[in-house]
Motif scaffolding. Structure first.
Motif, PDB file in Angstrom:
ATOM      1  N   ASN A   1      32.282  15.219   4.036  1.00 22.44           N
ATOM      2  CA  ASN A   1      30.914  16.038   4.016  1.00 22.44           C
ATOM      3  C   ASN A   1      31.545  17.171   3.281  1.00 22.44           C
ATOM      4  O   ASN A   1      32.693  17.952   3.298  1.00 22.44           O
ATOM      5  N   LEU A   2      30.324  17.688   2.216  1.00 26.03           N
ATOM      6  CA  LEU A   2      30.648  18.749   1.681  1.00 26.03           C
ATOM      7  C   LEU A   2      29.864  19.941   2.275  1.00 26.03           C
ATOM      8  O   LEU A   2      28.986  19.826   2.878  1.00 26.03           O
ATOM      9  N   TYR A   3      30.828  21.125   2.345  1.00 23.63           N
ATOM     10  CA  TYR A   3      30.162  22.501   2.714  1.00 23.63           C
ATOM     11  C   TYR A   3      30.785  23.508   1.580  1.00 23.63           C
ATOM     12  O   TYR A   3      31.651  23.653   1.352  1.00 23.63           O
ATOM     13  N   ALA A   4      29.562  24.301   1.271  1.00 21.66           N
ATOM     14  CA  ALA A   4      29.861  25.560   0.176  1.00 21.66           C
ATOM     15  C   ALA A   4      29.223  26.532   0.518  1.00 21.66           C
ATOM     16  O   ALA A   4      28.022  26.553   0.726  1.00 21.66           O
ATOM     17  N   LEU A   5      29.811  27.897   0.560  1.00 19.35           N
ATOM     18  CA  LEU A   5      29.348  29.031   0.921  1.00 19.35           C
ATOM     19  C   LEU A   5      29.344  29.934  -0.308  1.00 19.35           C
ATOM     20  O   LEU A   5      30.585  30.051  -0.930  1.00 19.35           O
ATOM     21  N   THR A   6      28.551  30.535  -0.837  1.00 14.46           N
ATOM     22  CA  THR A   6      28.632  31.546  -1.731  1.00 14.46           C
ATOM     23  C   THR A   6      28.450  32.747  -0.939  1.00 14.46           C
ATOM     24  O   THR A   6      27.674  33.129  -0.385  1.00 14.46           O
ATOM     25  N   VAL A   7      29.620  33.709  -1.372  1.00 16.58           N
ATOM     26  CA  VAL A   7      29.448  35.000  -0.374  1.00 16.58           C
ATOM     27  C   VAL A   7      29.889  36.302  -1.458  1.00 16.58           C
ATOM     28  O   VAL A   7      29.940  35.914  -2.727  1.00 16.58           O
ATOM     29  N   GLU A   8      29.521  37.349  -0.615  1.00 19.20           N
ATOM     30  CA  GLU A   8      29.695  38.754  -1.845  1.00 19.20           C
ATOM     31  C   GLU A   8      30.730  39.464  -1.141  1.00 19.20           C
ATOM     32  O   GLU A   8      30.926  39.614   0.350  1.00 19.20           O
ATOM     33  N   GLY A   9      31.742  39.892  -1.434  1.00 21.57           N
ATOM     34  CA  GLY A   9      32.920  40.509  -1.001  1.00 21.57           C
ATOM     35  C   GLY A   9      34.336  40.208  -1.548  1.00 21.57           C
ATOM     36  O   GLY A   9      34.313  38.839  -1.718  1.00 21.57           O
TER      37      GLY A   9
ATOM     38  N   GLN B   1      47.131  12.561   6.175  1.00 23.49           N
ATOM     39  CA  GLN B   1      46.491  13.808   6.038  1.00 23.49           C
ATOM     40  C   GLN B   1      45.463  14.190   6.983  1.00 23.49           C
ATOM     41  O   GLN B   1      44.933  13.644   7.406  1.00 23.49           O
ATOM     42  N   PRO B   2      45.232  15.286   7.150  1.00 23.90           N
ATOM     43  CA  PRO B   2      44.265  15.925   8.119  1.00 23.90           C
ATOM     44  C   PRO B   2      42.900  15.834   7.509  1.00 23.90           C
ATOM     45  O   PRO B   2      42.740  15.634   6.358  1.00 23.90           O
ATOM     46  N   PRO B   3      41.980  15.409   8.367  1.00 24.35           N
ATOM     47  CA  PRO B   3      40.444  15.052   7.799  1.00 24.35           C
ATOM     48  C   PRO B   3      39.878  16.457   7.527  1.00 24.35           C
ATOM     49  O   PRO B   3      38.625  16.207   7.342  1.00 24.35           O
ATOM     50  N   VAL B   4      40.330  17.466   7.004  1.00 25.63           N
ATOM     51  CA  VAL B   4      39.706  18.748   6.533  1.00 25.63           C
ATOM     52  C   VAL B   4      40.625  19.307   5.490  1.00 25.63           C
ATOM     53  O   VAL B   4      41.713  19.261   5.451  1.00 25.63           O
ATOM     54  N   ARG B   5      39.793  19.728   4.464  1.00 26.96           N
ATOM     55  CA  ARG B   5      40.461  20.815   3.366  1.00 26.96           C
ATOM     56  C   ARG B   5      39.474  21.956   3.140  1.00 26.96           C
ATOM     57  O   ARG B   5      38.193  21.869   3.142  1.00 26.96           O
ATOM     58  N   ILE B   6      40.205  23.160   2.775  1.00 28.57           N
ATOM     59  CA  ILE B   6      39.399  24.249   2.471  1.00 28.57           C
ATOM     60  C   ILE B   6      39.868  25.050   1.283  1.00 28.57           C
ATOM     61  O   ILE B   6      41.030  25.154   1.021  1.00 28.57           O
ATOM     62  N   LEU B   7      39.099  25.216   0.540  1.00 29.00           N
ATOM     63  CA  LEU B   7      39.142  25.981  -0.729  1.00 29.00           C
ATOM     64  C   LEU B   7      38.510  27.096  -1.004  1.00 29.00           C
ATOM     65  O   LEU B   7      37.411  27.338  -0.870  1.00 29.00           O
TER      66      LEU B   7
ATOM     67  N   VAL C   1      34.781  26.599  -0.221  1.00 29.21           N
ATOM     68  CA  VAL C   1      34.365  25.080  -0.268  1.00 29.21           C
ATOM     69  C   VAL C   1      35.014  24.527   0.905  1.00 29.21           C
ATOM     70  O   VAL C   1      36.270  24.461   0.674  1.00 29.21           O
ATOM     71  N   MET C   2      34.590  23.508   1.731  1.00 29.90           N
ATOM     72  CA  MET C   2      35.337  22.738   2.733  1.00 29.90           C
ATOM     73  C   MET C   2      34.833  21.267   2.589  1.00 29.90           C
ATOM     74  O   MET C   2      33.593  21.085   2.388  1.00 29.90           O
ATOM     75  N   GLY C   3      35.965  20.547   2.391  1.00 30.87           N
ATOM     76  CA  GLY C   3      35.557  18.902   2.752  1.00 30.87           C
ATOM     77  C   GLY C   3      35.950  18.643   4.017  1.00 30.87           C
ATOM     78  O   GLY C   3      37.091  18.731   4.504  1.00 30.87           O
ATOM     79  N   ILE C   4      35.155  17.918   4.989  1.00 26.52           N
ATOM     80  CA  ILE C   4      35.504  17.431   6.388  1.00 26.52           C
ATOM     81  C   ILE C   4      35.107  16.043   6.294  1.00 26.52           C
ATOM     82  O   ILE C   4      33.816  15.711   5.919  1.00 26.52           O
ATOM     83  N   HIS C   5      35.934  15.190   6.973  1.00 30.68           N
ATOM     84  CA  HIS C   5      35.539  13.729   6.943  1.00 30.68           C
ATOM     85  C   HIS C   5      34.663  13.427   7.990  1.00 30.68           C
ATOM     86  O   HIS C   5      34.492  14.190   9.055  1.00 30.68           O
ATOM     87  N   HIS C   6      33.839  12.613   7.655  1.00 26.84           N
ATOM     88  CA  HIS C   6      32.422  12.243   8.635  1.00 26.84           C
ATOM     89  C   HIS C   6      33.157  11.778   9.833  1.00 26.84           C
ATOM     90  O   HIS C   6      32.077  11.651  10.652  1.00 26.84           O
ATOM     91  N   SER C   7      34.229  11.023  10.004  1.00 28.69           N
ATOM     92  CA  SER C   7      34.712  10.788  11.151  1.00 28.69           C
ATOM     93  C   SER C   7      34.866  11.602  12.177  1.00 28.69           C
ATOM     94  O   SER C   7      35.432  11.282  13.552  1.00 28.69           O
ATOM     95  N   VAL C   8      35.107  12.926  11.963  1.00 27.20           N
ATOM     96  CA  VAL C   8      35.123  13.894  12.790  1.00 27.20           C
ATOM     97  C   VAL C   8      34.121  14.914  12.950  1.00 27.20           C
ATOM     98  O   VAL C   8      33.849  15.719  13.866  1.00 27.20           O
ATOM     99  N   ALA C   9      32.942  14.939  12.066  1.00 28.83           N
ATOM    100  CA  ALA C   9      32.055  15.812  11.909  1.00 28.83           C
ATOM    101  C   ALA C   9      30.885  15.310  11.440  1.00 28.83           C
ATOM    102  O   ALA C   9      30.840  14.525  10.565  1.00 28.83           O
TER     103      ALA C   9
ATOM    104  N   GLY D   1      27.618  19.900  12.349  1.00 32.68           N
ATOM    105  CA  GLY D   1      29.059  20.207  12.888  1.00 32.68           C
ATOM    106  C   GLY D   1      29.773  20.722  12.029  1.00 32.68           C
ATOM    107  O   GLY D   1      30.708  21.893  12.407  1.00 32.68           O
ATOM    108  N   GLY D   2      29.622  20.512  10.788  1.00 32.32           N
ATOM    109  CA  GLY D   2      30.638  21.305   9.665  1.00 32.32           C
ATOM    110  C   GLY D   2      30.379  22.868   9.762  1.00 32.32           C
ATOM    111  O   GLY D   2      31.234  23.876   9.297  1.00 32.32           O
ATOM    112  N   TYR D   3      29.044  23.100   9.977  1.00 32.15           N
ATOM    113  CA  TYR D   3      28.555  24.646  10.023  1.00 32.15           C
ATOM    114  C   TYR D   3      29.224  25.408  11.142  1.00 32.15           C
ATOM    115  O   TYR D   3      29.655  26.520  11.036  1.00 32.15           O
ATOM    116  N   PHE D   4      29.297  24.541  12.228  1.00 37.04           N
ATOM    117  CA  PHE D   4      30.096  25.231  13.234  1.00 37.04           C
ATOM    118  C   PHE D   4      31.616  25.425  12.931  1.00 37.04           C
ATOM    119  O   PHE D   4      32.032  26.413  13.574  1.00 37.04           O
ATOM    120  N   VAL D   5      32.077  24.583  12.371  1.00 37.90           N
ATOM    121  CA  VAL D   5      33.644  24.701  11.871  1.00 37.90           C
ATOM    122  C   VAL D   5      33.620  26.165  11.112  1.00 37.90           C
ATOM    123  O   VAL D   5      34.743  26.729  11.333  1.00 37.90           O
TER     124      VAL D   5
END
Length: 436
Positions: A25-33, A108-114, A121-129, A133-137
């Protein structure tokens, strides 16, 4: 925390890499700061210590699926800092490569964060979230970051409900339980017996393959308010409006025979109240739109608003999830062979595209202290077909439409045309008078 595999965990672990790319699963936040990358690294360490599912390893065997918990997970296995640079999503080389990198869940762990300037940007495997659920993480990561900056203990996460589906079974009526049990063979029938054919949004002949790619279309708060008013004026919801607009734009971009219906998969959540963990609690429910209807927005909207209540029926969602229980218990090689065969047909017997409107996500994910979240994007993994997914998410008043595709099964120039057509339609709707 119980990290044992539940029914949906098993399914996504079973199907991981069936077409090559990992089921992230992909998650991407655009942020300021400006990030304090050392504090962010320590926040990731706190997140890994708090959430055991992120410290697991999993693999398939000839006789079943296994998951084990590690006592510790080095931060460097999960977190990396990326370079500054233009573009986001497919248009940024670092983000594109990050999401396409292979993943071996056994090592390897089921999550990666850049993290990079202006983005996380976060990739989290669908077998855990699941998608919510990814927004909770990410919210928990932000909580750790805030606490570290303030020098205070992090607030504990809310108590999570049970992860196993037996906890749901007792909450439903006898009729709903019978429906769930009697439909357990449906998933195998769908894979083994040719259904459809359905409309295909794609540019290469089936069976086609591709790598994950995505674009983020951000609509202003004013535009979102106007679109909600348009939807209400037509007797529906913003969800109905977006579903209709994407179906019409897809049929205009990738014309199909009018007798081929557009089959859309719409996620339905079993959550009660606010999301409190990352667990898979979402089923995908089919919505069938006749191809001849999807040539015009008004007719598509009128039909969509009569069909979308299905995607809010928790009893139907539970039955759909439970049906996957049988497939998840079969020998992994058998199920993977069946799925591969179902995806290798020269006609589309799967679905046309995935559509989800996750609604208003606020207050999750929270701001990272002084680093403010401006917009939120997310997308589940894709197979081909459908090769196309559209997810809408609203945060801080802005609506982000994430368009993901299998590249090059869907050509970038056609994705551009689809996005342009969609945005033109959404702009036109707020300028045109409502139908009498």
């Amino acid at each position: 925390m119980d990290v044992r595999l539940n029914l949906v965990d098993r399914l996504f672990l079973l199907l991981d890499g069936v077409q090559g790319p990992p089921s992230l699963n992909l998650y991407a936040l655009t942020v300021e700061g400006d990030w304090d990358y050392e504090v962010l690294r320590r926040a990731v360490a706190g997140l890994l210590a708090e959430q055991p599912l992120l410290r697991t390893r999993a693999h398939r065997t000839a006789f079943g699926l296994k998951r084990r918990l590690l006592a510790d997970e080095p931060v460097e296995n999960v977190f990396e800092v990326g370079p500054a640079g233009p573009g986001v999503g497919h248009d940024n080389e670092a983000e594109r490569a990050f999401m396409r990198r292979p993943l071996d869940l056994a090592t390897q762990p089921p999550v990666r964060i850049l993290a990079r300037p202006g983005r996380i940007v976060m990739g989290i495997h669908h077998s855990v979230a699941d998608g919510i659920g990814g927004y909770f993480v990410l919210d928990r990561l932000a909580a750790h970051y805030q606490a570290l900056l303030a020098g205070t203990p992090v607030e504990p996460p809310p108590v999570a409900p049970p992860r196993h589906y037996g906890s749901y079974f007792g909450r439903f009526t006898p009729a709903e339980r019978r429906r769930a049990l009697s439909g357990m063979g449906n998933v195998l029938r769908e894979m083994l017996l040719p259904l459809g054919p359905y409309a295909t949004f794609g540019d290469l002949p089936l069976p086609a393959r591709g790598e994950f790619a995505w674009r983020e279309l951000v609509l202003s708060a004013d535009h979102v308010t106007q679109l909600r008013a348009v939807a209400r004026g037509r007797g529906g919801t913003l969800n109905d409006l977006l579903l209709a607009a994407t179906a019409v734009a897809g049929c205009a971009t990738w014309p199909n025979a009018p007798d081929r219906p557009v089959l859309v998969m719409v996620p339905a959540s079993l959550r009660e109240g606010a999301a409190v963990d990352m667990t898979n609690r979402v089923a995908e429910l089919p919505i069938l739109l006749p191809g001849e209807v999807c040539q015009e927005f008004g007719a598509t909207f009128d039909l969509a608003k009569t069909l979308t209540p299905l995607a809010r029926d928790r009893g139907v969602a539970f039955a759909r999830i439970f049906q996957y229980g049988l497939a998840s218990k079969l020998p992994p090689p058998l199920v993977r062979a069946i799925v591969r065969k179902s995806l290798d047909r020269p006609e589309n017997h799967a679905l046309t595209y995935v559509f989800s409107n996750t609604g208003i996500l606020d207050p999750q994910p929270r701001d990272f202290g002084p680093v403010r979240v401006l917009s939120v994007a997310g997308m589940p993994p894709l197979t081909m077909p459908p090769g196309l997914g559209i997810v809408a998410a609203t945060a801080r008043g802005k609506l982000t439409i994430t368009v993901a595709w299998a590249d090059p099964a869907l050509a970038r120039e056609r994705i551009d045309a689809f996005c342009q057509d969609l945005l033109i339609t959404l702009d036109r709707l707020v300028r045109e008078p409502l139908p009498a």
